[in-house]
Design an enzyme around this catalytic site. Structure first.
Site, PDB file in Angstrom:
ATOM      1  N   ASN A   1       0.869  -1.178   0.000  1.00 26.21           N
ATOM      2  CA  ASN A   1       0.000   0.000   0.000  1.00 26.21           C
ATOM      3  C   ASN A   1       0.908   1.230   0.000  1.00 26.21           C
ATOM      4  OD1 ASN A   1      -1.700   2.122   0.589  1.00 26.21           O
ATOM      5  ND2 ASN A   1      -2.184   1.435   2.672  1.00 26.21           N
TER       6      ASN A   1
ATOM      7  N   GLY B   1       3.204   2.474  10.613  1.00 28.84           N
ATOM      8  CA  GLY B   1       4.148   3.566  10.393  1.00 28.84           C
ATOM      9  C   GLY B   1       4.921   3.963  11.640  1.00 28.84           C
TER      10      GLY B   1
ATOM     11  N   GLU C   1      -6.263   4.773   8.084  1.00 27.99           N
ATOM     12  CA  GLU C   1      -6.151   6.216   7.785  1.00 27.99           C
ATOM     13  C   GLU C   1      -7.460   6.761   7.204  1.00 27.99           C
ATOM     14  OE1 GLU C   1      -2.512   5.654   5.623  1.00 27.99           O
ATOM     15  OE2 GLU C   1      -1.632   5.062   7.529  1.00 27.99           O
TER      16      GLU C   1
ATOM     17  N   HIS D   1      -9.178   1.198   5.414  1.00 30.74           N
ATOM     18  CA  HIS D   1      -7.838   1.385   5.999  1.00 30.74           C
ATOM     19  C   HIS D   1      -7.926   2.329   7.204  1.00 30.74           C
ATOM     20  CE1 HIS D   1      -3.689   2.643   6.524  1.00 30.74           C
ATOM     21  NE2 HIS D   1      -3.375   1.485   5.972  1.00 30.74           N
TER      22      HIS D   1
ATOM     23  N   SER E   1       4.214  -2.005  10.121  1.00 30.45           N
ATOM     24  CA  SER E   1       5.676  -2.039  10.283  1.00 30.45           C
ATOM     25  C   SER E   1       6.316  -3.359   9.852  1.00 30.45           C
ATOM     26  CB  SER E   1       6.057  -1.689  11.731  1.00 30.45           C
ATOM     27  OG  SER E   1       5.635  -0.360  12.033  1.00 30.45           O
TER      28      SER E   1
ATOM     29  N   GLU F   1      -4.626  -4.779  10.879  1.00 30.54           N
ATOM     30  CA  GLU F   1      -3.615  -3.739  11.007  1.00 30.54           C
ATOM     31  C   GLU F   1      -3.845  -2.981  12.318  1.00 30.54           C
ATOM     32  OE1 GLU F   1      -1.869  -2.670   6.897  1.00 30.54           O
ATOM     33  OE2 GLU F   1      -3.524  -1.323   7.290  1.00 30.54           O
TER      34      GLU F   1
ATOM     35  N   LYS G   1       0.114   4.314  -0.137  1.00 26.00           N
ATOM     36  CA  LYS G   1      -0.471   5.525   0.477  1.00 26.00           C
ATOM     37  C   LYS G   1      -0.282   6.703  -0.487  1.00 26.00           C
ATOM     38  CE  LYS G   1       0.180   3.307   4.867  1.00 26.00           C
ATOM     39  NZ  LYS G   1       0.315   3.404   6.303  1.00 26.00           N
TER      40      LYS G   1
END
Ligand code: 13P
Length: 262
Positions: free
Chosen positions: A9, A183, A106, A104, A223, A177, A11
């Site tokens: 991904n 991240g 985010e 996701h 990560s 996730e 992003k």
């Protein structure tokens, strides 16, 4: 047998030009190290990349006939309409996407997407013959309060009644996730990731039957790097990775795939 899926991904990184460079480099790396290309062609593993919308076509052209699937990071639930700034599932199918990430963290936490829009998006993706990669995961606060499993259950409950048992078996991909691992460099322990993925598989089995639970692919994301991939990949209920930062360079993306195959 569930085929291991290594998905990147990107992003909001790598525009069309950078995506072309990535595709060229990936081609060279895959062909140089023939064993990886062979493994993918022979079905031991699947590779997929989810670039920003505007980079999909240039990446597709650069990859040519390489065995790498393409995906998008989001879509709207409607086919078309007055939805400024949105992209529909048929549009993504038209540019060659096989996968679409839905939910996701985010999208949920930065853009405020709620559980109630997820089912419609997943249906839109399935209707177009593409595969939804449905993301779930708890915040650090929720984890600290011991709410991990109830958060996962709530997020899954929002979509499972809208997916048939057949679709669960053959198409649905779920990605665990944990938000605190995205991240941050803080990867979930192998045991915690395995337990969460096993729990998610159980929820699918409860909704769609034993076969759906056996067949659904459950990925881990947060990560993932070449250094931690092989231990996670060995866990019984982890069928792949959704990789953010480490998917932005062909070398580390392939390093993860190679570690998972080892
Ligand atoms: P990182 O691999 O950068 O932690 O991102 C994970 C992710 O959000 C993939 O969707």
């Amino acid at each position: 047998m569930r085929k291991f899926l290594c998905a990147g991904n990107w992003k909001m990184y790598l525009g069309p030009l950078a995506a072309k460079h990535f595709g060229d480099e990936l081609r060279t790396a895959l062909l140089e190290k023939g064993e990886m290309e062979r493994a993918v062609r022979e079905g031991a593993m699947e590779l997929a990349l989810m670039p920003p919308f505007v980079s999909i076509t240039s990446l597709r052209q650069a990859l040519g006939d390489l065995p790498v699937a393409l995906g998008a990071q989001n879509c709207h639930g409607e086919v078309q309409g007055a939805f400024t700034g949105e992209i529909s599932a048929p549009m993504l199918s038209e540019v060659g996407c096989d996968y679409v990430i839905i939910g996701h963290s985010e999208r949920r936490h930065v853009f405020g997407e709620q559980d109630d829009v997820m089912a419609k998006k997943i249906r839109a993706v399935l209707t177009e013959g593409m595969t939804p990669v449905f993301c779930v995961g708890e915040l650090l606060l929720e984890r600290d309060k011991g709410e991990t499993l109830s958060v996962l259950e709530r997020q899954m409950r929002a979509v499972l009644p809208h997916v048939t048992a057949q679709e669960m078996s053959t198409r649905l991909v779920v990605a665990y996730e944990p938000v605190w691992a995205i991240g941050t460099g803080k990867v979930a322990s192998e045991n915690d990731a395995q337990e969460a993925c096993r729990y998610l598989r159980g929820l699918v089995a409860a909704a769609g039957g034993v076969e759906a639970g056996d067949q659904v692919r459950v990925l881990y994301g947060g990560s993932v790097k070449p250094e931690n991939a092989s231990g996670l990949a060995r866990q019984a209920d982890i069928d792949g990775f959704l990789v953010g930062g480490a998917s932005l360079k062909p070398e580390s993306f392939l390093g993860i795939a190679r570690a998972a195959l080892a």
